[in-house]
Design a protein around this motif. Structure first.
Motif, PDB file in Angstrom:
ATOM      1  N   CYS A  63      -4.266 -31.990  12.275  1.00  0.00           N
ATOM      2  CA  CYS A  63      -4.274 -32.749  11.025  1.00  0.00           C
ATOM      3  C   CYS A  63      -5.628 -33.418  10.803  1.00  0.00           C
ATOM      4  O   CYS A  63      -6.158 -33.435   9.683  1.00  0.00           O
ATOM      5  CB  CYS A  63      -3.163 -33.795  11.043  1.00  0.00           C
ATOM      6  N   CYS A 111      -2.792 -36.306  15.808  1.00  0.00           N
ATOM      7  CA  CYS A 111      -2.740 -34.847  15.799  1.00  0.00           C
ATOM      8  C   CYS A 111      -4.132 -34.292  15.516  1.00  0.00           C
ATOM      9  O   CYS A 111      -4.741 -34.600  14.480  1.00  0.00           O
ATOM     10  CB  CYS A 111      -1.755 -34.364  14.735  1.00  0.00           C
ATOM     11  N   GLY A 119       5.228 -27.158   9.326  1.00  0.00           N
ATOM     12  CA  GLY A 119       4.544 -27.334  10.602  1.00  0.00           C
ATOM     13  C   GLY A 119       3.208 -26.605  10.638  1.00  0.00           C
ATOM     14  O   GLY A 119       2.811 -25.922   9.699  1.00  0.00           O
ATOM     15  N   HIS A 120       2.516 -26.770  11.720  1.00  0.00           N
ATOM     16  CA  HIS A 120       1.231 -26.097  11.893  1.00  0.00           C
ATOM     17  C   HIS A 120       1.445 -24.626  12.228  1.00  0.00           C
ATOM     18  O   HIS A 120       2.424 -24.244  12.880  1.00  0.00           O
ATOM     19  CB  HIS A 120       0.413 -26.775  12.987  1.00  0.00           C
ATOM     20  N   HIS A 121       0.502 -23.821  11.797  1.00  0.00           N
ATOM     21  CA  HIS A 121       0.568 -22.395  12.086  1.00  0.00           C
ATOM     22  C   HIS A 121       0.365 -22.170  13.581  1.00  0.00           C
ATOM     23  O   HIS A 121      -0.502 -22.800  14.194  1.00  0.00           O
ATOM     24  CB  HIS A 121      -0.505 -21.649  11.287  1.00  0.00           C
ATOM     25  N   VAL A 167       1.797 -29.472  19.904  1.00  0.00           N
ATOM     26  CA  VAL A 167       0.711 -30.127  19.178  1.00  0.00           C
ATOM     27  C   VAL A 167      -0.340 -30.614  20.175  1.00  0.00           C
ATOM     28  O   VAL A 167      -0.021 -31.093  21.255  1.00  0.00           O
ATOM     29  CB  VAL A 167       1.258 -31.306  18.354  1.00  0.00           C
ATOM     30  N   ASP A 179      -4.386 -26.178   8.044  1.00  0.00           N
ATOM     31  CA  ASP A 179      -3.072 -25.873   7.460  1.00  0.00           C
ATOM     32  C   ASP A 179      -2.766 -26.728   6.231  1.00  0.00           C
ATOM     33  O   ASP A 179      -1.640 -27.207   6.035  1.00  0.00           O
ATOM     34  CB  ASP A 179      -1.963 -26.040   8.511  1.00  0.00           C
ATOM     35  N   HIS A 204       8.749 -36.098   9.194  1.00  0.00           N
ATOM     36  CA  HIS A 204       8.215 -35.971   7.829  1.00  0.00           C
ATOM     37  C   HIS A 204       6.732 -36.331   7.716  1.00  0.00           C
ATOM     38  O   HIS A 204       6.248 -36.602   6.611  1.00  0.00           O
ATOM     39  CB  HIS A 204       9.022 -36.853   6.856  1.00  0.00           C
ATOM     40  N   LEU A 222       3.488 -23.645  20.351  1.00  0.00           N
ATOM     41  CA  LEU A 222       4.001 -24.491  19.282  1.00  0.00           C
ATOM     42  C   LEU A 222       3.768 -25.972  19.555  1.00  0.00           C
ATOM     43  O   LEU A 222       4.144 -26.815  18.740  1.00  0.00           O
ATOM     44  CB  LEU A 222       5.515 -24.245  19.117  1.00  0.00           C
ATOM     45  N   ALA A 279       4.553 -34.484  19.506  1.00  0.00           N
ATOM     46  CA  ALA A 279       5.238 -34.071  18.274  1.00  0.00           C
ATOM     47  C   ALA A 279       4.841 -35.014  17.149  1.00  0.00           C
ATOM     48  O   ALA A 279       4.454 -36.171  17.377  1.00  0.00           O
ATOM     49  CB  ALA A 279       6.750 -34.085  18.467  1.00  0.00           C
ATOM     50  N   HIS A 280       4.929 -34.508  15.894  1.00  0.00           N
ATOM     51  CA  HIS A 280       4.697 -35.361  14.735  1.00  0.00           C
ATOM     52  C   HIS A 280       5.899 -36.287  14.518  1.00  0.00           C
ATOM     53  O   HIS A 280       7.039 -35.898  14.802  1.00  0.00           O
ATOM     54  CB  HIS A 280       4.537 -34.515  13.469  1.00  0.00           C
ATOM     55  N   GLY A 292       4.264 -34.344   9.355  1.00  0.00           N
ATOM     56  CA  GLY A 292       3.472 -33.141   9.588  1.00  0.00           C
ATOM     57  C   GLY A 292       3.348 -32.321   8.314  1.00  0.00           C
ATOM     58  O   GLY A 292       3.972 -32.608   7.298  1.00  0.00           O
TER      59      GLY A 292
END
Length: 388
Positions: free
Chosen positions: A45, A42, A85-87, A8, A50, A79, A6, A75-76, A81
């Motif tokens: 991103c 990120c 969140g990302h898969h 990033v 996603d 608000h 999980l 971490a993002h 990301g």
């Protein structure tokens, strides 16, 4: 699910390379992250994964402290990301490529390791392209979800055509495509949370029938790679214990020795089973021979006995006394009186009687004289009457 799946993955915009939180001290990441230089963004991103527009720059926050309850991680900002969140599969794939690239570069026989490189035909991009000092090339593929047999075969064929050996690393919990086992491909499980690679071995095949005559006896022990339908046995090793050569992944010595020992045991068992089967065959053959009724020997007439000296023709003999027969008596097989041109003739002038038993080794002198006189009398008779 492992915590690392999980986390990033950062992308350093100055170098254009993906980065991991462990590669630098936390104070450096904070200076490069959100609210400061913002040169670390990120990676997911930026790649447009996603549902995020490709090229989106989301500067990251470096969180965590030494000795804290949670591992340091990116971490993002709040608000910023993607919704939800990302898969996890997306994050695992990006981190897996980064981890494999860093590991390959640490090996002494690797001269180049880069992510997302085109093969010479520009038909495929490898997750991690590796070039060895020997000139051999490998493709390290990180597969986060199930792929179709046709898709894998297409990629594998393209790599083979380009002279590239492909090695596949699966995400924990992802189903291994059946075709990888059917093609005896190199496939492993990359556990980012545990920071290990799981080597998949096939459990020994059942030993049935004349199993010792199989072409590959190693399948009756732990074997690698596994076969389709095998029960899987896994051995966990760290990436640092593994190596690479032109054939793919190199197992650590302790696992190679264990595998070789399993194969030696299987071959010894096959030798013992083969010897036991041969002994059972011989025992059964002896039992069959002993159960047959004895065959009565046919009476051998004296006339059919072989000559004492090999190569000499057999002379016809009388079936009664065993003496030689003249040519005229051969059709009768015995000494009988026959009518010839000069009248009736018989057995050399003496009657045909059954042959007496052999005399003892020591004969009295009188018996010797009698025998000698009996020999002279037929000779004299033969001279007088003629021989048939």
């Amino acid at each position: 699910m492992a915590v690392d799946e999980l986390l990033v993955v950062g992308l350093d915009m100055n170098s254009g390379r993906e980065t991991h939180i462990r590669e630098r001290p936390m104070d450096q990441w904070r200076r490069l992250g959100y609210g400061r230089l913002e040169s670390v963004v990120c990676a997911a991103c930026f790649y447009g994964l996603d549902g995020v527009a490709e090229g989106t720059r989301v500067p990251l926050i470096a969180r965590g402290r030494i000795g804290g309850s949670r591992r340091p991680h990116f971490a993002h900002p709040p608000h910023m990301g993607p919704p939800g969140g990302h898969h996890p599969e997306t994050l695992w794939h990006i981190q897996a490529k980064l981890r494999l690239e860093r590991w390959a570069l640490s090996l002494p026989n690797v001269v180049e390791a880069r992510q997302e490189r085109w093969i010479p035909t520009r038909e495929r991009r490898t997750d991690v392209h590796v070039r060895l000092a020997s000139g051999s090339r490998l493709a390290l593929e990180a597969q986060s979800d199930l792929m179709t047999d046709q898709l894998w075969q297409d990629r594998h064929r393209d790599y083979a055509t380009a002279g590239i050996q492909d090695v596949w690393f699966m995400r924990p919990g992802a189903a291994v495509p059946h075709v990888l086992l059917a093609e005896q491909a190199q496939v492993y499980v990359l556990d980012l949370g545990e920071r290990t690679v799981r080597v998949m071995w096939g459990q020994p095949h059942p030993r049935s029938g004349r199993w010792w005559e199989a072409r590959d006896l190693t399948h009756f022990a732990l074997h690698h790679p596994p076969c389709p339908g095998d029960d899987i046995h896994q051995e966990s090793v760290t990436l640092a214990e593994l190596g690479l050569n032109e054939r793919g992944l190199v197992l650590p010595e302790r696992l190679a020795d264990k595998l070789a020992g399993e194969h030696r045991t299987a071959r010894r068992s096959a030798d013992s089973a083969r010897a036991e089967a041969e002994e059972n065959r011989r025992r059964a053959a002896r039992a069959v021979r002993s159960s047959r009724p004895p065959v009565a020997r046919e009476a051998v007439l004296p006339s059919t006995r072989r000559s004492a000296r090999p190569g000499t023709p057999r002379r016809p003999r009388c079936a009664v006394c065993g003496g030689q027969l003249g040519d005229v008596l051969v059709p009768y097989g015995a000494h009988i009186a026959v009518r010839g041109g000069g009248g009736w003739t018989d057995c050399l002038g003496r009657p045909c009687t059954v042959r007496p038993p052999l005399p003892s080794l020591v004969m009295p002198k009188s018996a010797v004289r009698d025998a000698q006189s009996s020999v002279r009398r037929p000779a004299e008779s033969s001279t007088r009457r003629g021989t048939i």
